[in-house]
Enzyme design. Structure first.
Site, PDB file in Angstrom:
ATOM      1  CB  THR A   1     -10.772  -8.285  42.960  1.00 42.01           C
ATOM      2  OG1 THR A   1     -10.037  -7.375  42.152  1.00 42.01           O
ATOM      3  CG2 THR A   1     -11.633  -9.160  42.087  1.00 42.01           C
TER       4      THR A   1
ATOM      5  CE1 TYR B   1     -19.006 -24.580  53.824  1.00 39.79           C
ATOM      6  CE2 TYR B   1     -18.504 -26.602  55.024  1.00 39.79           C
ATOM      7  CZ  TYR B   1     -18.620 -25.906  53.829  1.00 39.79           C
ATOM      8  OH  TYR B   1     -18.356 -26.544  52.651  1.00 39.79           O
TER       9      TYR B   1
ATOM     10  CG  ASP C   1     -15.326  -5.008  37.514  1.00 39.62           C
ATOM     11  OD1 ASP C   1     -14.482  -4.808  38.416  1.00 39.62           O
ATOM     12  OD2 ASP C   1     -15.335  -6.041  36.823  1.00 39.62           O
TER      13      ASP C   1
ATOM     14  CD  GLU D   1     -22.999 -22.576  54.323  1.00 41.46           C
ATOM     15  OE1 GLU D   1     -22.403 -22.546  55.435  1.00 41.46           O
ATOM     16  OE2 GLU D   1     -22.926 -23.523  53.540  1.00 41.46           O
TER      17      GLU D   1
ATOM     18  NE  ARG E   1      -6.232 -14.180  43.391  1.00 36.68           N
ATOM     19  CZ  ARG E   1      -5.479 -14.292  42.275  1.00 36.68           C
ATOM     20  NH1 ARG E   1      -4.180 -14.165  42.341  1.00 36.68           N
ATOM     21  NH2 ARG E   1      -6.034 -14.527  41.124  1.00 36.68           N
TER      22      ARG E   1
END
Ligand code: DSN
Length: 424
Positions: free
Chosen positions: A229, A55, A202, A57, A238
């Site tokens: 992406t 993790y 985009d 954050e 991804r």
């Protein structure tokens, strides 16, 4: 890696069996869905690594959990490499994919009800560009512009300017998932400047082609925000990414975390760092040029066979074929027929399509994945011929079976990166 596979085969034979099936499908079929690709073996290795356990954050040097020595290192590398690749002043590499990356920009800059100009879905725009069925379409006021179908899909900038003056948008958005042309970003920027609107592009589909400088870069055209992406033409994991000027860095970072997301997927971030390193190499530029050349070759064969293509051709990696006009067949049936011969495409609406989205008038085809396998112009000529033959003789089972054998034989000459050859 092989040990992990053996372990999986013993622990969960059902999932292992599906994995083997998908590997066989990818190995033996031709992937022509324009948003798909085969990623690098190195990326697969990092995605399946211990970075998935962590993790993180926050951002490098400002995290809410301990133990960030290596996650800080990889996220900083990914950001620096992304900025260098796209000539950006700031990169946020944490968006989990395309939809969250776009939402993060909207929420950074807009208030509910604000007006955004975006491209009409059936003309090539994307769901997250304000389609009424998306949450974005309910929160913000999207006004849609169309392409000139009578002028090879050109954007009518006089009309866009008129609509912008009438609706006073906070943001002008461009980008697409089924538009086979390039944009004039400076023209969009001029319209936006006239009404004091922000600009966002985009480039999810063409991220790799922009990185390789074979298509225009919206940041060179003065755009405020570019989203992409990392798994389509960029060939990475991804994921999504936001590029912007330094002046917008703070609002973008705050919008991604804590605004929209929690912990970033650090295995993805590490894999994105690897992807950006690869995309800066000369081989990637050659790959991107070949993606375009392959798409042009497919288009030339189709047009020679009097097949109708939306906008009359392509300037990028994708083509939209009007199967209703060309073969009296809707896109759903065309997709199914091509599936039977081992060529994967997807059904696609065409501009102002009179048919419903699940049975639209066309299909979408693209070259990033087959180019990654090393296919070039001769293979495109063969594939285009087989596609036309299959769609013209869709009820001839024997002919479809013969075409399927030809597709399989072609694939056996072009291994998929990261996939072991078929077991003998
Ligand atoms: N699903 C992607 C595509 O196929 O274009 C975009 O979200």
């Amino acid at each position: 890696m092989q040990d992990f596979r053996r372990l999986l085969s013993q622990t969960d034979p059902a999932v292992f069996d599906a994995l083997l099936g998908e590997e066989k499908r990818q190995r033996e079929g031709v992937e022509l869905i324009p948003s798909e690709n085969y990623t690098y073996p190195e990326v697969l290795a990092v995605l399946g690594s211990v970075f998935t356990n962590k993790y993180s954050e926050g951002y490098p040097g400002r995290r809410y959990y301990g133990g960030q020595t290596y996650t800080d290192r990889i996220e900083s590398l990914a950001r620096e490499r992304a900025c260098a690749l796209f000539r950006a002043e700031h990169a946020n590499v944490q968006p989990l994919s395309g939809s969250p990356m776009n939402q993060a920009v909207y929420f950074a800059c807009l208030k509910p009800g604000d007006t955004v100009l975006g491209m009409e879905l059936s003309h090539g725009g994307h769901l997250t560009h304000g389609a009424p069925v998306s949450h974005m379409g309910k929160i913000f006021t999207f006004v849609r512009y169309k392409t000139r179908t009578d002028r090879q899909g050109a954007i009518d900038f006089d009309e866009l300017s008129r609509v912008a003056k009438e609706t006073r948008p906070k943001m002008i958005l461009c980008g697409y998932s089924s538009y086979p042309r390039d944009y004039d970003y400076r023209a969009f920027k001029a319209v936006a400047d006239d009404v004091g609107a922000l600009t966002m592009a985009d480039v999810a589909h063409i991220g790799g082609l922009v990185a390789a400088d074979v298509m225009r870069n919206p940041l060179d055209g003065g755009f405020d925000f570019v989203t992409t992406t990392t798994h389509k033409s960029l060939r990475g994991p991804r994921g999504g990414m936001i590029l912007c000027r330094a002046a917008h860095a703070r609002i973008i970072d705050a919008s991604v975390f804590p605004g929209l997301q929690g912990g970033p997927h650090m295995n993805n971030v590490a894999a994105a760092a690897v992807t950006f390193k690869k995309a800066a190499e000369p081989e990637f530029k050659a790959y991107a040029r070949q993606v375009l050349a392959n798409a042009r070759t497919l288009a030339a064969v189709f047009l020679g066979e009097q097949v109708s293509l939306v906008t009359g051709g392509t300037d990028n990696h994708l083509l939209v074929m009007d199967t209703a006009a060309s073969f009296a067949m809707d896109g759903k049936r065309a997709e199914e027929v091509l599936d039977r011969i081992g060529i994967t495409t997807n059904k696609q609406v065409i501009p102002d399509d009179p048919r419903p989205p699940l049975r639209p008038s066309g299909i979408r085809l693209g070259t990033p994945a087959c180019t990654t396998r090393g296919m070039r112009e001769p293979e495109m000529e063969a594939l285009a011929g087989w596609i036309v033959a299959a769609l013209r003789h869709a009820d001839d089972d024997a002919r479809l079976a013969r075409l399927a054998e030809q597709v399989k034989a072609l694939c056996s000459r072009f291994p998929v990166p990261g996939l072991a050859p078929a077991p003998v």
